[in-house]
Scaffold this motif. Structure first.
Motif, PDB file in Angstrom:
ATOM      1  N   ASP A 177       0.823  -1.209   0.000  1.00  0.00           N
ATOM      2  CA  ASP A 177       0.000   0.000   0.000  1.00  0.00           C
ATOM      3  C   ASP A 177       0.859   1.261   0.000  1.00  0.00           C
ATOM      4  O   ASP A 177       0.576   2.214  -0.719  1.00  0.00           O
ATOM      5  CB  ASP A 177      -0.915   0.027   1.237  1.00  0.00           C
ATOM      6  N   LEU A 178       1.903   1.237   0.797  1.00  0.00           N
ATOM      7  CA  LEU A 178       2.763   2.409   0.879  1.00  0.00           C
ATOM      8  C   LEU A 178       3.418   2.674  -0.470  1.00  0.00           C
ATOM      9  O   LEU A 178       3.460   3.816  -0.936  1.00  0.00           O
ATOM     10  CB  LEU A 178       3.832   2.201   1.964  1.00  0.00           C
ATOM     11  N   GLY A 179       3.907   1.598  -1.107  1.00  0.00           N
ATOM     12  CA  GLY A 179       4.527   1.743  -2.419  1.00  0.00           C
ATOM     13  C   GLY A 179       3.559   2.366  -3.412  1.00  0.00           C
ATOM     14  O   GLY A 179       3.906   3.275  -4.176  1.00  0.00           O
ATOM     15  N   ARG A 180       2.319   1.892  -3.372  1.00  0.00           N
ATOM     16  CA  ARG A 180       1.287   2.398  -4.291  1.00  0.00           C
ATOM     17  C   ARG A 180       1.017   3.879  -4.016  1.00  0.00           C
ATOM     18  O   ARG A 180       0.983   4.699  -4.929  1.00  0.00           O
ATOM     19  CB  ARG A 180       0.012   1.569  -4.093  1.00  0.00           C
ATOM     20  N   LEU A 181       0.869   4.224  -2.739  1.00  0.00           N
ATOM     21  CA  LEU A 181       0.564   5.619  -2.386  1.00  0.00           C
ATOM     22  C   LEU A 181       1.707   6.554  -2.769  1.00  0.00           C
ATOM     23  O   LEU A 181       1.484   7.661  -3.255  1.00  0.00           O
ATOM     24  CB  LEU A 181       0.271   5.738  -0.890  1.00  0.00           C
ATOM     25  N   LEU A 182       2.930   6.097  -2.552  1.00  0.00           N
ATOM     26  CA  LEU A 182       4.082   6.936  -2.898  1.00  0.00           C
ATOM     27  C   LEU A 182       4.101   7.193  -4.399  1.00  0.00           C
ATOM     28  O   LEU A 182       4.360   8.307  -4.849  1.00  0.00           O
ATOM     29  CB  LEU A 182       5.388   6.261  -2.451  1.00  0.00           C
ATOM     30  N   THR A 183       3.813   6.148  -5.176  1.00  0.00           N
ATOM     31  CA  THR A 183       3.810   6.300  -6.632  1.00  0.00           C
ATOM     32  C   THR A 183       2.659   7.197  -7.075  1.00  0.00           C
ATOM     33  O   THR A 183       2.853   8.125  -7.861  1.00  0.00           O
ATOM     34  CB  THR A 183       3.671   4.917  -7.307  1.00  0.00           C
ATOM     35  N   GLU A 184       1.459   6.916  -6.554  1.00  0.00           N
ATOM     36  CA  GLU A 184       0.279   7.693  -6.961  1.00  0.00           C
ATOM     37  C   GLU A 184       0.415   9.176  -6.645  1.00  0.00           C
ATOM     38  O   GLU A 184       0.007  10.023  -7.433  1.00  0.00           O
ATOM     39  CB  GLU A 184      -0.975   7.162  -6.234  1.00  0.00           C
ATOM     40  N   THR A 185       0.967   9.471  -5.476  1.00  0.00           N
ATOM     41  CA  THR A 185       1.051  10.872  -5.070  1.00  0.00           C
ATOM     42  C   THR A 185       2.363  11.517  -5.508  1.00  0.00           C
ATOM     43  O   THR A 185       2.498  12.726  -5.450  1.00  0.00           O
ATOM     44  CB  THR A 185       0.969  11.004  -3.534  1.00  0.00           C
ATOM     45  N   GLY A 186       3.312  10.703  -5.937  1.00  0.00           N
ATOM     46  CA  GLY A 186       4.610  11.235  -6.325  1.00  0.00           C
ATOM     47  C   GLY A 186       5.350  11.874  -5.168  1.00  0.00           C
ATOM     48  O   GLY A 186       6.185  12.746  -5.352  1.00  0.00           O
ATOM     49  N   THR A 187       5.013  11.433  -3.958  1.00  0.00           N
ATOM     50  CA  THR A 187       5.629  12.016  -2.762  1.00  0.00           C
ATOM     51  C   THR A 187       7.113  11.639  -2.678  1.00  0.00           C
ATOM     52  O   THR A 187       7.471  10.486  -2.866  1.00  0.00           O
ATOM     53  CB  THR A 187       4.911  11.508  -1.503  1.00  0.00           C
TER      54      THR A 187
END
Lengths: 232, 372
Positions: free
Chosen positions: B180-190
């Motif tokens: 989930d963290l990997g996905r969120l980092l990619t989606e948000t470009g954080t």
């Protein structure tokens, strides 16, 4: 046994009759110990926050002193406050000896170390990383302190209860710096001592009851605050 | 990558009680990247992370965020309002999930109307939609850490610090959360900095890797680069290069090296890709996942290196097994449970280990004679 029953009966009578002198003494006790506790909350919690959040040389010594202060005998406090407030003492110019203000001062001296010591323990019991977590969420220093106090609210309210319980029930300092003057500095504990020594057990009983009810009432209120929203 | 530099670190040093615990001459974090700080416990990952996050004032050195130096307390406070950090423990407030998620927004002065939709959105994105009114102390470990992540992501930080955020979770929950963290980092470009002592987590989340030891960064580079071309034996072991052998270059032709191992029979020669001078002493690394095991030498295989040997140890490693071999020299290989039973791998079993020339990494060619 008759002595007790007779005392209880008369006590109830005094209470139900709302004796003006008893009411005045009760109100003064509540006011004096309430104000003293409030002062101690401000000073004690301030001290607890300073000790919990800062590293300084001699910190352990200061903590040891505060913890010792939690057990200060009221008569010792009474003696020192009397000497300080004596006509030619360092604070003699205030002219507050044998006034309610003197009792407030003495009781604040008793309750401050209690609240500071228990407050420090409460703050130190929080997870060590919490302070950094709060800062990293964007808190300013005052916001951080407020959130830490909020997180420690359960043991902090216990500290406040301990402080209030300590001063509402003490008699030594109140009698020494207040003088148990009728209509001016007579509080529940000093009046109880006096009436008992005079053999007026019925009045003493009545005053003791009020003292217990008062302590119970205030602690119930604080407990309610403490346990609010903690139904799990 | 020629992306904008977010955070720039110069000559950073941190002393504790007069003892240096951090010494980082130079480090740049780029916009949109995830940098993993790796190292064993006590390597200085957390200290570096706290310094980068403006939570620890360094003894000396300078940090600048988007070109603005962070010098004063006020600078760091302003910087902390644009970033945030998730710790190993969730460190939730004694309040509901919703109140926890909105806590940072509240501290940053957002109104209730501004907070509500964002809290709802991020609770849903982390699967907490049904738990919003639950007190934090009733959450499971995974739910609590999800709440901590939601509390961080809802702030839309320009830089997110993650200090071993999964260490205290069970492996199943950890797997889900890393995904989930990997996905969120990619989606948000954080942009993020992740401290971890586990190379597999770093491999799944990071673009770049910094391997730390004793307060210093030993190697900093792209994920594959550091994983496959460690510059130093410590880094090599740390990134999972389990086989490390000392050898000598026999010949070098068209980028193809012929190497002889120091230990073991003289006829054991390895072929590797790389450049080195004949006669030079080198350290050779082989990742266990690149070693294939079979019962016979397979002539049709493209593997240039094949050695007969015997199994010495079988070690379960989660979804696979690590096999230690004696081929006249030490070699480690990873196999699936299926291969384990098909090849009947057990101590004493004769086997052939094979790996390609590209799987042999010549780690360093200088200074080894004196060091090893």
């Amino acid at each position: 046994m008759d002595l007790i029953w007779e005392g209880l009966r008369k006590a109830l009578e005094l209470l139900l009759r709302l004796d003006p002198e008893v009411l005045r003494i009760t109100w003064l006790s509540l006011k004096v110990s309430g104000i003293a506790t409030l002062i101690s909350v401000v000073l004690g919690l301030g001290l607890a926050v300073l000790m919990a959040l800062n590293e300084f040389p001699g910190k352990r010594l200061v903590i040891a002193l505060v913890n010792t202060g939690m057990g200060l005998p009221p008569v010792v406090v009474g003696l020192f406050v009397t000497v300080f407030l004596w006509r030619n003492g360092p604070l003699g110019f205030l002219g507050i000896l044998y006034t309610p203000a003197a009792i407030i001062l003495a009781q604040a001296v008793i309750a401050t170390p209690i609240i500071a010591g228990l407050g420090l323990a409460a703050l130190q019991h929080l997870p060590p990383g919490l302070r950094l977590q709060i800062l990293s969420l964007g808190a300013t220093r005052p916001q951080m302190v407020w959130l830490l106090l909020k997180e420690a609210r359960l043991p902090l309210l216990a500290a406040v209860m301990a402080g209030f319980g300590g001063v509402i029930s003490e008699v030594g300092a109140s009698i020494m710096v207040g003088g148990n003057l009728k209509g001016s500095t007579r509080v529940l504990t000093t009046a109880t001592v006096m009436e008992t020594s005079r053999g007026n057990f019925d009045v003493a009983f009545a005053l003791s009851f009020i003292l217990l009810i008062l302590a119970f009432g205030v602690n119930t209120l604080l407990t309610h605050l403490q346990q609010r929203g903690r139904r799990s | 990558m020629s992306r904008e530099t977010l955070l720039q670190v110069r000559n950073l040093a941190l002393h504790r009680g007069g003892v240096p615990v951090l010494d980082v001459p130079e480090l740049d974090l780029r916009a949109g990247e995830v940098l993993a700080l790796m190292g064993p416990n006590g390597a200085g990952k957390s200290s570096l992370m706290l310094s980068l996050a403006g939570l620890l004032a360094p003894t000396r050195g300078e940090l600048s965020f988007k070109g603005t130096p962070l010098r004063s307390h006020a600078d760091r406070e302003a910087f902390r309002r644009r970033t945030t950090m998730v710790f190993q423990d969730p460190l939730l407030f004694d309040a509901t999930v919703a109140q926890n998620i909105e806590s940072g927004l509240k501290l940053r002065g957002l109104s209730t109307a501004e907070r509500a939709p964002r809290v709802k959105e991020w609770a849903q994105r982390l699967g907490l939609g049904a738990l919003l009114q639950r007190p934090a102390h009733q959450l499971s470990g995974g739910e609590a850490q999800r709440t901590a992540l939601a509390r961080a992501f809802v702030l839309q930080p320009e830089l997110l610090f993650l200090d071993e955020p999964f260490s205290s979770l069970d492996s199943q929950t950890r797997e889900e959360l890393i995904e989930d963290l990997g996905r969120l980092l990619t989606e948000t470009g954080t942009s993020a900095v992740l401290a971890t002592h586990d190379q597999s987590k770093a491999a799944r989340l990071a673009h770049r890797l910094a391997v730390m030891k004793e307060g210093r960064i030993l190697q900093l580079g792209g994920l594959r680069e550091v994983m496959n071309h460690p510059e130093d034996p410590f880094v090599a072991t740390f990134v999972g290069m389990e086989t490390l052998l000392k050898g000598q270059v026999l010949s070098c032709q068209d980028g193809l090296l012929s190497l002889r191992l120091r230990k073991g029979p003289a006829d054991r020669e390895l072929v590797a890709i790389g450049e080195a001078q004949p006669g030079q002493t080198v350290l050779i690394g082989v990742r266990p996942e690149h070693v294939a095991l079979s019962l016979q030498t397979d002539n049709t295989s493209s593997a240039r290196n094949a050695f007969p040997g015997a199994v010495t140890k079988v070690i379960p490693r989660g979804p696979f097994f690590k096999i230690e071999l004696d081929c006249g020299f030490f070699l480690a290989a990873y196999v699936t449970p299926q291969s384990l039973s098909e090849l009947d791998l057990r101590p004493g079993r004769a086997i052939v280990a094979a790996f390609k020339a590209t799987a042999v990494h010549v780690i360093r060619t200088e200074g080894l004679d004196t060091e090893l």
